[in-house]
Motif scaffolding. Sequence first.
Motif, PDB file in Angstrom:
ATOM      1  N   LEU A   1       0.960  -1.218  -0.004  1.00 49.21           N
ATOM      2  CA  LEU A   1       0.019   0.052   0.113  1.00 49.21           C
ATOM      3  C   LEU A   1       1.043   1.181   0.145  1.00 49.21           C
ATOM      4  O   LEU A   1       1.654   1.662   0.842  1.00 49.21           O
ATOM      5  CB  LEU A   1      -0.801  -0.078   1.018  1.00 49.21           C
ATOM      6  N   GLN A   2       1.276   1.912  -1.132  1.00 45.07           N
ATOM      7  CA  GLN A   2       2.099   2.904  -1.469  1.00 45.07           C
ATOM      8  C   GLN A   2       1.682   4.185  -0.311  1.00 45.07           C
ATOM      9  O   GLN A   2       0.605   4.513  -0.349  1.00 45.07           O
ATOM     10  CB  GLN A   2       1.987   3.225  -2.974  1.00 45.07           C
ATOM     11  N   LYS A   3       2.701   4.671   0.031  1.00 48.24           N
ATOM     12  CA  LYS A   3       2.787   6.134   0.566  1.00 48.24           C
ATOM     13  C   LYS A   3       1.929   7.146  -0.168  1.00 48.24           C
ATOM     14  O   LYS A   3       2.442   7.255  -1.409  1.00 48.24           O
ATOM     15  CB  LYS A   3       4.126   6.784   1.471  1.00 48.24           C
ATOM     16  N   SER A   4       1.319   7.820   0.531  1.00 50.80           N
ATOM     17  CA  SER A   4       0.562   9.129  -0.480  1.00 50.80           C
ATOM     18  C   SER A   4       1.339  10.234   0.020  1.00 50.80           C
ATOM     19  O   SER A   4       1.809  10.634   1.232  1.00 50.80           O
ATOM     20  CB  SER A   4      -0.936   9.334   0.170  1.00 50.80           C
ATOM     21  N   THR A   5       1.710  11.038  -0.909  1.00 48.80           N
ATOM     22  CA  THR A   5       2.652  12.055  -0.822  1.00 48.80           C
ATOM     23  C   THR A   5       1.906  13.615  -0.628  1.00 48.80           C
ATOM     24  O   THR A   5       2.595  14.556  -0.643  1.00 48.80           O
ATOM     25  CB  THR A   5       3.918  12.224  -1.899  1.00 48.80           C
ATOM     26  N   SER A   6       0.735  13.355  -0.868  1.00 47.12           N
ATOM     27  CA  SER A   6      -0.257  14.645  -0.858  1.00 47.12           C
ATOM     28  C   SER A   6      -0.117  15.398   0.293  1.00 47.12           C
ATOM     29  O   SER A   6      -0.368  16.766   0.468  1.00 47.12           O
ATOM     30  CB  SER A   6      -1.853  14.202  -1.184  1.00 47.12           C
ATOM     31  N   GLY A   7      -0.094  14.475   1.657  1.00 50.76           N
ATOM     32  CA  GLY A   7      -0.315  15.241   2.882  1.00 50.76           C
ATOM     33  C   GLY A   7       1.484  15.580   3.587  1.00 50.76           C
ATOM     34  O   GLY A   7       1.476  15.874   4.703  1.00 50.76           O
ATOM     35  N   ASP A   8       2.339  15.231   2.508  1.00 44.40           N
ATOM     36  CA  ASP A   8       3.699  15.422   3.193  1.00 44.40           C
ATOM     37  C   ASP A   8       3.875  17.023   3.771  1.00 44.40           C
ATOM     38  O   ASP A   8       3.298  17.797   3.002  1.00 44.40           O
ATOM     39  CB  ASP A   8       4.649  14.996   2.361  1.00 44.40           C
ATOM     40  N   ARG A   9       4.766  17.197   4.843  1.00 44.08           N
ATOM     41  CA  ARG A   9       4.831  18.463   5.204  1.00 44.08           C
ATOM     42  C   ARG A   9       6.474  18.517   5.325  1.00 44.08           C
ATOM     43  O   ARG A   9       7.028  17.816   5.415  1.00 44.08           O
ATOM     44  CB  ARG A   9       4.324  18.677   6.370  1.00 44.08           C
ATOM     45  N   THR A  10       6.801  19.872   5.273  1.00 45.03           N
ATOM     46  CA  THR A  10       8.232  20.089   5.547  1.00 45.03           C
ATOM     47  C   THR A  10       8.631  20.298   6.736  1.00 45.03           C
ATOM     48  O   THR A  10       7.857  20.701   7.629  1.00 45.03           O
ATOM     49  CB  THR A  10       8.537  21.524   4.637  1.00 45.03           C
ATOM     50  N   HIS A  11       9.764  19.737   7.216  1.00 44.46           N
ATOM     51  CA  HIS A  11      10.190  19.777   8.421  1.00 44.46           C
ATOM     52  C   HIS A  11      10.369  21.114   9.054  1.00 44.46           C
ATOM     53  O   HIS A  11      10.864  21.906   8.391  1.00 44.46           O
ATOM     54  CB  HIS A  11      11.592  18.857   8.525  1.00 44.46           C
ATOM     55  N   GLU A  12      10.042  21.228  10.349  1.00 33.05           N
ATOM     56  CA  GLU A  12       9.913  22.692  10.766  1.00 33.05           C
ATOM     57  C   GLU A  12      11.419  23.162  11.085  1.00 33.05           C
ATOM     58  O   GLU A  12      11.569  24.450  10.849  1.00 33.05           O
ATOM     59  CB  GLU A  12       9.320  22.495  12.103  1.00 33.05           C
TER      60      GLU A  12
END
Length: 310
Positions: free
Chosen positions: A58-69
């Motif tokens: 079940l591949q990771k979705s990148t739509s919700g990725d965030r940039t590290h603070e």
Amino acid sequence: MAFRFRWAFDWRMSNSGSDTNSVETSSRGAVILDESDPRTVIERLPNTVFPVMIRFALQKSTSGDRTHESLRAPDYPVDVRVPQGPYIPQSTVYFDNPAERPPRNAAAWRPREFVDSLSELLDEIEDSPHVDPDRLQFTDLCVAEIAPRYTTSDPQTGDTIATPELYGDQGDITLGYFRREGSLSATEVRDSLDTAMPGETRSPPQLIQITEATAKPARSSRETQQPAGRHKYFTEDEAERVENLDATPAVWMLDQVAAATESHRPLDPVLSEIERFFPHLAETDLLEFIQLQGRTETSERFYANEVLSR
């Protein structure tokens, strides 16, 4: 024969290299599995066809990725992205089947248990943010078909199992190996296939190998686990050892996936006769024979093994 026939264009096979030559070809066949969900393909197998192994993710979705603070530009040359939501990494599951035992320390799942357990798992995570169930797909599948006379119903579970006579009679076991292989990845081919793959953007699994084998006169329980490579059919070495060369497995394989050292027969010429090898699997609508038109690309590449001068 239930599987369908279609045309697809711009088939190609290429290897990386510095000098590439293109040779026009008229057509080439392929047998594809018109299904991507590992649960559905297992459920749709006929009673005489047993799953041996399946590899899926079940591949990771990148739509919700965030940039590290803190780990981000301009303090650093690049941004670090933090993925969101659960996923299933590429995983291999082995099944209770008449052909092969699982590797050591690997469980042998019954098909119904696998489907129910995986469905329960997905139910737990599908409502999580950034989880896309349509990204569940298998990449590799091995199945084994045996004659109906060698099947019976397990009195405890009701599942179809092989009878001891399969091994006592040294009956036939035919294995089929399916894989998502790069020759069907071209955009033109995917558009021509128009299959029900999620988003219609991924290549369908295609048949890459057929092995006709002979069952060994031995029996094992579901709990029996032996080292990987221990088969319930004669291997080439075992057939030679017992001086029964008729039991040597016959292997058909796509040339583009076979290693140079592997001995095999070409699979292409027999793909249109798939019902000869898998009479019951071919009756389902899982399989589809397609005719491909395009070109074959070959390349030459220089590999250095000695420095002559500097």
